[in-house]
Design a protein around this motif. Sequence first.
Motif, mmCIF file in Angstrom:
data_model
loop_
_atom_site.group_PDB
_atom_site.id
_atom_site.type_symbol
_atom_site.label_atom_id
_atom_site.label_comp_id
_atom_site.label_asym_id
_atom_site.label_seq_id
_atom_site.Cartn_x
_atom_site.Cartn_y
_atom_site.Cartn_z
ATOM 1 N N ALA A 203 54.321 60.227 37.347
ATOM 2 C CA ALA A 203 54.546 59.348 38.493
ATOM 3 C C ALA A 203 53.654 59.715 39.668
ATOM 4 O O ALA A 203 53.254 58.849 40.452
ATOM 5 N N VAL A 204 53.321 60.996 39.811
ATOM 6 C CA VAL A 204 52.465 61.425 40.913
ATOM 7 C C VAL A 204 51.117 60.715 40.843
ATOM 8 O O VAL A 204 50.567 60.270 41.857
ATOM 9 N N ALA A 205 50.557 60.610 39.631
ATOM 10 C CA ALA A 205 49.275 59.937 39.460
ATOM 11 C C ALA A 205 49.412 58.426 39.598
ATOM 12 O O ALA A 205 48.639 57.781 40.322
ATOM 13 N N TYR A 206 50.378 57.854 38.899
ATOM 14 C CA TYR A 206 50.556 56.403 38.942
ATOM 15 C C TYR A 206 50.716 55.906 40.379
ATOM 16 O O TYR A 206 50.100 54.911 40.773
ATOM 17 N N GLU A 207 51.530 56.581 41.158
ATOM 18 C CA GLU A 207 51.836 56.094 42.495
ATOM 19 C C GLU A 207 50.675 56.279 43.468
ATOM 20 O O GLU A 207 50.676 55.702 44.554
ATOM 21 N N SER A 208 49.677 57.053 43.055
ATOM 22 C CA SER A 208 48.488 57.229 43.883
ATOM 23 C C SER A 208 47.343 56.331 43.438
ATOM 24 O O SER A 208 46.204 56.508 43.879
ATOM 25 N N PHE B 115 46.277 55.799 40.186
ATOM 26 C CA PHE B 115 45.618 56.230 38.965
ATOM 27 C C PHE B 115 46.319 55.651 37.736
ATOM 28 O O PHE B 115 47.537 55.407 37.753
ATOM 29 N N LEU B 116 45.550 55.472 36.666
ATOM 30 C CA LEU B 116 46.068 55.092 35.354
ATOM 31 C C LEU B 116 45.587 56.111 34.326
ATOM 32 O O LEU B 116 44.581 56.798 34.554
ATOM 33 N N LEU C 292 41.127 56.773 38.850
ATOM 34 C CA LEU C 292 41.483 55.907 39.976
ATOM 35 C C LEU C 292 40.914 54.516 39.735
ATOM 36 O O LEU C 292 39.750 54.369 39.351
ATOM 37 N N THR C 293 41.723 53.484 39.992
ATOM 38 C CA THR C 293 41.302 52.125 39.680
ATOM 39 C C THR C 293 42.061 51.134 40.561
ATOM 40 O O THR C 293 42.963 51.522 41.320
ATOM 41 N N CYS D 237 56.728 48.813 37.425
ATOM 42 C CA CYS D 237 56.094 48.615 36.124
ATOM 43 C C CYS D 237 54.607 48.390 36.372
ATOM 44 O O CYS D 237 54.220 47.492 37.118
ATOM 45 N N TYR D 238 53.786 49.218 35.740
ATOM 46 C CA TYR D 238 52.331 49.152 35.901
ATOM 47 C C TYR D 238 51.738 48.293 34.786
ATOM 48 O O TYR D 238 52.101 48.441 33.614
#
Length: 295
Positions: free
Chosen positions: A61-66, A68-69, A80-81, A217-218
Amino acid sequence: MSWSRTGPEGQTAKGMPGGHLATQRREGLMKIVFSECAPHYGAYVFPYQVWAFLEDGEEAAVAYESGFLPGALDLTRFYLTRSVRVDLKRYVVTGRVRYVERRCADIGAELLDRRDFHWSNAWEKLADGYFDRQEVNADYRRRRFGEMLDSPFATHVMAFRDRRDGSPAGLVPVFAGPGLAQYGIPVYDARYRGVSIGNYMMSSALREFQGRGLRHCYLGSCYTAGDLYKTRFAGVEIFNGYAWSAARDELHFLLDHQDDLAGTHIFEYQPYVDAFCDADVASLRSRAIGRFTAA
């Protein structure tokens, strides 16, 4: 160099099948590296692809919420995208979604733990048929789908079957982690294209994750007009490089002006600064969601 995210505390939500609890953890110190891209020295533009590596025990979650995928399907490396996600607190079933659901009334949906899903000849035939029909990046997506389905990314699958005879209709690998899910590469039977099964599969996943109390949901990234189907849901947000934005006009601006950025970048592109940064790039300082710290 490490990256820490600023923002509100996490939340606790209902469990996912297979024992994956939805307890959200947002603080973290990912390790960040920058991979060089082709520079444009004359314009002082020096691009980098930004990668993130999670620390031991750090939640995805730390990456997703910043923004990142996953770049690696074992979830050890992220990139990062222009990520797209749906804020499930703001997600509502619209008239458009209800119309598609009525058209797909004969298709049932089930969220399964990956360990409980049997990859049969029928599912393999469905996937092969799907990729055989694709005209863009078919070989890459076929390989990526197979790798995704058999990787740590696929904690779950959403399986869709025809209620009338139980035959496979569609399948998508899903990552479900604390507080979030990511919708992977979908496949479906061509006979259901006329009833908009692709839209139905995605909206069914959103409804399922919302019902289980997840926060986001990503849905991947959005760089072409062909990706806009991901944004046709209430609660959609995009990562714009410094924050999550719910402004659809900002996304359309970015898509429409991508070709104008040759030899420059978006924060030096005055039409963007005027429209979305209050005509002053210094305003970004108060909007950024994270900060770098010494490693």
